[in-house]
Write a protein that holds these residues in place. Sequence first.
Motif, PDB file in Angstrom:
ATOM      1  N   ILE A  58       0.836  -1.201   0.000  1.00  0.00           N
ATOM      2  CA  ILE A  58       0.000   0.000   0.000  1.00  0.00           C
ATOM      3  C   ILE A  58       0.868   1.247   0.000  1.00  0.00           C
ATOM      4  O   ILE A  58       0.633   2.182  -0.778  1.00  0.00           O
ATOM      5  N   LYS A  72       2.167   2.085  -3.378  1.00  0.00           N
ATOM      6  CA  LYS A  72       1.166   2.761  -4.222  1.00  0.00           C
ATOM      7  C   LYS A  72       1.058   4.234  -3.875  1.00  0.00           C
ATOM      8  O   LYS A  72       0.997   5.100  -4.743  1.00  0.00           O
ATOM      9  N   LEU A  73       1.024   4.484  -2.597  1.00  0.00           N
ATOM     10  CA  LEU A  73       0.854   5.879  -2.183  1.00  0.00           C
ATOM     11  C   LEU A  73       2.040   6.725  -2.637  1.00  0.00           C
ATOM     12  O   LEU A  73       1.864   7.840  -3.134  1.00  0.00           O
ATOM     13  N   LEU A  74       3.209   6.176  -2.464  1.00  0.00           N
ATOM     14  CA  LEU A  74       4.392   6.946  -2.890  1.00  0.00           C
ATOM     15  C   LEU A  74       4.343   7.196  -4.403  1.00  0.00           C
ATOM     16  O   LEU A  74       4.725   8.266  -4.874  1.00  0.00           O
ATOM     17  N   THR A  75       3.863   6.208  -5.110  1.00  0.00           N
ATOM     18  CA  THR A  75       3.724   6.390  -6.556  1.00  0.00           C
ATOM     19  C   THR A  75       2.743   7.514  -6.865  1.00  0.00           C
ATOM     20  O   THR A  75       3.029   8.416  -7.654  1.00  0.00           O
ATOM     21  N   GLY A  76       1.620   7.423  -6.222  1.00  0.00           N
ATOM     22  CA  GLY A  76       0.607   8.451  -6.444  1.00  0.00           C
ATOM     23  C   GLY A  76       1.143   9.829  -6.132  1.00  0.00           C
ATOM     24  O   GLY A  76       0.917  10.795  -6.881  1.00  0.00           O
ATOM     25  N   MET A  77       1.856   9.925  -5.068  1.00  0.00           N
ATOM     26  CA  MET A  77       2.393  11.221  -4.679  1.00  0.00           C
ATOM     27  C   MET A  77       3.420  11.724  -5.682  1.00  0.00           C
ATOM     28  O   MET A  77       3.532  12.930  -5.910  1.00  0.00           O
ATOM     29  N   VAL A 101       6.174  12.657   4.275  1.00  0.00           N
ATOM     30  CA  VAL A 101       6.367  11.228   4.111  1.00  0.00           C
ATOM     31  C   VAL A 101       7.140  10.618   5.276  1.00  0.00           C
ATOM     32  O   VAL A 101       6.797   9.552   5.785  1.00  0.00           O
TER      33      VAL A 101
END
Lengths: 203, 203, 203, 203
Positions: free
Chosen positions: B159, B162-167, B196
């Motif tokens: 998860i 994914k979040l880091l990617t989105g950011m 982060v």
Amino acid sequence: MPKDTFFNLPKEKQERIIEAAIDEFSTHPFHQARVTAIAEQAGIAVGSFYQYFEDKMDLYKYLMELLVEKKISYINRDMIENRDKYDFFQLLREAYLSGFRFAKENPRLLPIGMMLTNDKELYQKIYGEHENKGADFFLQLLEYGKAQGAVDPAIDLRIAAKLLTGMSFSLTDFIYEDGKLDLDDMAIIDQMLYFVENGLKKK
Amino acid sequence: MPKDTFFNLPKEKQERIIEAAIDEFSTHPFHQARVTAIAEQAGIAVGSFYQYFEDKMDLYKYLMELLVEKKISYINRDMIENRDKYDFFQLLREAYLSGFRFAKENPRLLPIGMMLTNDKELYQKIYGEHENKGADFFLQLLEYGKAQGAVDPAIDLRIAAKLLTGMSFSLTDFIYEDGKLDLDDMAIIDQMLYFVENGLKKK
Amino acid sequence: MPKDTFFNLPKEKQERIIEAAIDEFSTHPFHQARVTAIAEQAGIAVGSFYQYFEDKMDLYKYLMELLVEKKISYINRDMIENRDKYDFFQLLREAYLSGFRFAKENPRLLPIGMMLTNDKELYQKIYGEHENKGADFFLQLLEYGKAQGAVDPAIDLRIAAKLLTGMSFSLTDFIYEDGKLDLDDMAIIDQMLYFVENGLKKK
Amino acid sequence: MPKDTFFNLPKEKQERIIEAAIDEFSTHPFHQARVTAIAEQAGIAVGSFYQYFEDKMDLYKYLMELLVEKKISYINRDMIENRDKYDFFQLLREAYLSGFRFAKENPRLLPIGMMLTNDKELYQKIYGEHENKGADFFLQLLEYGKAQGAVDPAIDLRIAAKLLTGMSFSLTDFIYEDGKLDLDDMAIIDQMLYFVENGLKKK
DNA sequence: GATGAATGAGGTTTCATTCAT
DNA sequence: AATGAATGAAACCTCATTCAT
């Protein structure tokens, strides 16, 4: 806006057409989507299509409206109307949760919105010069959180808003990969929130 | 893959063609992009285009390769080769920083990647069933961070990835809105990292 | 020929339809004129249109009949029935005068006739191989004038007939440009006659 | 204006296309004329058509130019350049004669001009608000004739101009009915002139 | 008889790709 | 290798006419 003829149609037929449109627009960028395919899939004549809608764009715009309307319907009404009763992180959780639920239950609608987001030219034709709504939403929420004292004042809210937006997009990715992750929806949200809370919370 | 004829061309001409392609593909979705426009802009005949490339897709794929290659070139080489010398958050900062710099200096390349991301049909034609590369990268990084003891073990790395990617996608948005934000690049990155770190750090 | 259903309609409705048809046909060439537009303007359903008329052509032909009928109604009845009481130039004057009055009072009908005249394909569909009626009319008149001794025998009547026809078309042009000319109707006719008399009169 | 590609074509092919266009436009009103028919008749692909011309209108406008150009070429150059050497009736005769010859030798061009004249909407798209050129031409000629003392001063020139225009249209009708009249061209013109002279001459 | 939705042939135009020079 | 004309398969959209109520 579709013509009256469309709204006069039996609900069942309206739905068939909308379904067909979603099918086509969710798998092809606007210009690549074919009116003929929609008509065929919906089981109507091409000519009929043009009695219901001005043109391809007309249907597309209408779809966008439906999409927004539907998305809004997923938000907990009470939280909107009595925002003050909730604290910042509750509201944020609800925002993500509703977005997640919407995406989960309407997976085909996601790519449509995505494609629109990425076709600036098309986006302008539809929304004109409108700012990015998503980021605005989170910005307001963050301001509320800061006022409440929940958000670390060292954080630049404009940047945080962008990040929250980006993360919410990430969320939808889980939908596409449904099943690959051995967590239930709530657990995903919880994880996100855990991350975000630590990131934003006033220390 | 472009034909040999393309690579035999004088570098200057190759570049003109690539530049023209970028111009076209960054302003139009793949199917909307016109071979004729590219040829015109590059100052070559349409017929020549087909002597250099199999077809439109061929050029497009090649462009993607260049794009990835270029993006990689922005990463600090030392950090890749001597990863062990750096701690997790240094590596993460470098990752974002390089992405940010790349975006800043190649703004026209961004929409191309974006559009591709959103056209699943096209994406598959190019990468087949490949996983999302971005998330993979962050996942590895996070695993490294966890092993290092820098990352909170309560966090689900998939998860978080994914979040880091989105950011990181969000980051690029700042490029588009260059100037609207009264912070310099470093400050933006710092803000992100601040957020982060708090989100991920082991407590 | 319209169907009986049309003639059974209340006069008022018949007229509404005819008016609408004139509106459409006077502003668009036959193939460009839209049945839907006529129905809309007349306030009837498209389906009804096809209960009154075989098809678009049917209405059009009928319109032509009405037009001719109306045009004839402008001619001084006494002059037709007791032609012998009048001399050639009186008859000619009357012919022009009636044409002029007709055009003046039914300006919208003119372009319809004009367009028909120029669409040979259409003309044939309607009148078959019929000769040009207009020239025939003037030819007869001229023959009468010659027999009377009013017309210069050196003149070829077939040519003169054509010229008189052409001139009568010119007349209608004044209608379009109503007001641009500072002469009243009678003066225009008088001028024409003055010209024609001198041109034709036996010397 | 046709694209360069058209003018680069071998003359023979250009002509084939123009011929095909004339065929189609002389038998059908603009909106009824089919690009496909022109392409077929000319033996080219539809796609080629659009490499030569912007669109249907582009070809049509070009045709009009050719038409005007051609018509002008029929006028006796000396009479234009040394008008003063000729008297009014000589000039008028030449005007009719050239018009007649042009029509006689280019019978298919006539209906094209005619149809344009009668489709006001189309006419405006092509010529904007331009006045009717034909009447203007005769008006100038008549003024010259009046100044010369050749034309009866009692005559209103504006009306006479219209009449002469109308008569010149009549002339072309003889072309359509070629052979029906047992007179040679000169005789027809002579007859017309005889009529007109008497109509206009100063007494 | 009245309605208006349904139909589909047909028209214009675009554009990737091939072909001939 | 370079050129740019040639091709034709689609795509969108219109509208006369038919059909079902």
